[in-house]
Enzyme design. Sequence first.
Site, short mmCIF file in Angstrom:
data_model
loop_
_atom_site.label_atom_id
_atom_site.label_comp_id
_atom_site.label_asym_id
_atom_site.label_seq_id
_atom_site.Cartn_x
_atom_site.Cartn_y
_atom_site.Cartn_z
N LYS A 177 0.86 -1.19 0.00
CA LYS A 177 0.00 0.00 0.00
C LYS A 177 0.89 1.23 0.00
O LYS A 177 1.99 1.21 0.59
CB LYS A 177 -0.89 0.02 1.26
CG LYS A 177 -2.14 0.83 1.08
CD LYS A 177 -3.18 0.01 0.34
CE LYS A 177 -4.49 0.73 0.16
NZ LYS A 177 -5.52 -0.16 -0.37
N GLY A 201 -23.94 4.41 1.80
CA GLY A 201 -22.99 4.85 0.77
C GLY A 201 -23.57 4.60 -0.60
O GLY A 201 -24.16 3.54 -0.85
N GLY A 231 -21.68 5.54 -3.56
CA GLY A 231 -20.59 5.88 -4.48
C GLY A 231 -20.35 4.69 -5.39
O GLY A 231 -21.28 3.93 -5.71
N ASN A 232 -19.11 4.48 -5.80
CA ASN A 232 -18.82 3.38 -6.73
C ASN A 232 -19.29 2.05 -6.16
O ASN A 232 -20.03 1.31 -6.81
CB ASN A 232 -17.30 3.35 -7.01
CG ASN A 232 -16.91 2.14 -7.82
OD1 ASN A 232 -16.66 1.08 -7.27
ND2 ASN A 232 -16.90 2.25 -9.13
N GLY A 272 -21.22 1.31 -3.31
CA GLY A 272 -22.61 1.26 -2.86
C GLY A 272 -23.58 1.23 -4.03
O GLY A 272 -24.54 0.44 -4.04
N TYR A 273 -23.33 2.06 -5.05
CA TYR A 273 -24.25 2.08 -6.19
C TYR A 273 -24.26 0.74 -6.91
O TYR A 273 -25.31 0.17 -7.16
CB TYR A 273 -23.94 3.23 -7.18
CG TYR A 273 -24.72 3.00 -8.46
CD1 TYR A 273 -26.11 3.15 -8.47
CD2 TYR A 273 -24.10 2.53 -9.62
CE1 TYR A 273 -26.86 2.85 -9.60
CE2 TYR A 273 -24.84 2.23 -10.75
CZ TYR A 273 -26.22 2.39 -10.74
OH TYR A 273 -26.96 2.08 -11.84
#
Length: 430
Positions: free
Chosen positions: A103, A227, A229-230, A232-233
Amino acid sequence: MSNPYKAAVKQLQVAGEKLGLSKSMLRKLSRPDRVIKKEIEIELDSGRRKKFKAFRSQHNNARGPYKGGIRFHAQVSLDEVKALSMWMTWKCAMAGIPFGGGKGGVIVDPKQLSEGELERLSRAYARAFAPYIGPKVDVPAPDVNTTPQIMSWMADEYKKWRMENEEWRMTKKEKDELKATFTGKPVSEGGSLGRTEATGLGGVEILKHLAKRLNLKPENTTVAVQGFGNVGYYFAHFAHKAGFKVVAVSDSQGAVYVPNGLDPETTLKCKQEKGQVAGCYCVGSVCDVRHGRRISNEEVLMLPVDILVPAALEGVINANVARKLKAKAIVEMANGPVTPEADKILADRGILSVPDVLANSGGVTVSYFEWKQNLSGQEWTKKKAFNELKKTMQKAFDFVWKMHQDKNVDLRTAAYLVAVKRVADAMGRK
Ligand code: NAD
């Protein structure tokens, strides 16, 4: 536990003891193989020069090259990067893909930078860390606030650096393979079709298998998603497509509750118009206030649903929430949404939580497909990427479920037992 690295080491110790790992093996796995710290300097638009602290933690490469995103955030810290690199090791092992864990991060608020400054920072990061990465060494990807565009700048700068320093001794094949150094690139530059949807789709595969084991029929199973966003949607989209009843979604501004089930696609269109999901009570193509009501972000977590899906932030299911929530099971799509204290409470209450290392591993799995395509010169269709992803998720779920039943442990411990064992085995279990 507020220090993520301490939490990560604690989770490892629990699994390590159950697996009977030696003290020296546990010590090795507790520390990253290497941590690289740099100060990178760029010229701001004003002409002033500014320095930023930047990191790369390479946790373990026993199963393959280090793999993990680069985060641009003001709250990045060395301990956070170290913890995230360890979690990547387990996530890749869990998914059965041939990568280790890494990371990176830069302490920066990217919203304060112009596009040009952001490009210079991305290129400076790639150049500073170029000696430590490569398609067979360490393969970075996007993370919080880093995008396909940023990967494209980094991949380009990395290639320039390699050409300046090593072109004279590189074969054509090695030059062609350079683009596999970064994943999450734009599709036009070697990114994989299906990466955008991958994390949500992978999570829904897990949801389907979980529902089967819990004898829940999709049409009778209610789902609340925190959420939009990417992750959650796409989770809501694919869950709805699979016949589940998505009754609530939220974003940072608020939430909607539509008891008979909402339509995620229409809700997204409505959110794009209004700037928020609150107020979008969309059933089929019609958004009407008679379909539902506005609720708060806290209420989403407390709804009487079958499945709760945190897909936004870390630590939202804390001890307090865990004591009160009414869901039968949780699918952890965000990274680290359940605190260690909450974990114990959920286990005592008999609420299953599918851990993040399993539930959201669809993203890194399709990143692996991108790397594989780049190295082999192939270009997969979206259908192939989706099919391979579904197979990978099913296999991972089955392993964890079997371990959960055989050893009578919660799903997180089961996932860690599978993942840590795979890594320890690859290290020769010394
Ligand atoms: P994103 O930025 O696209 O979306 C985040 C969403 O969370 C937004 O809709 C935002 O409005 C919402 N949000 C923020 N604060 C909130 C709050 N208090 N209550 C409710 N909603 C809130 O991010 P993403 O890519 O969807 O990532 C979400 C989580 O999934 C993160 O934890 C990320 O680390 C994890 N994750 C993402 C991927 C991936 O492929 N994108 C892969 C693995 C894990």
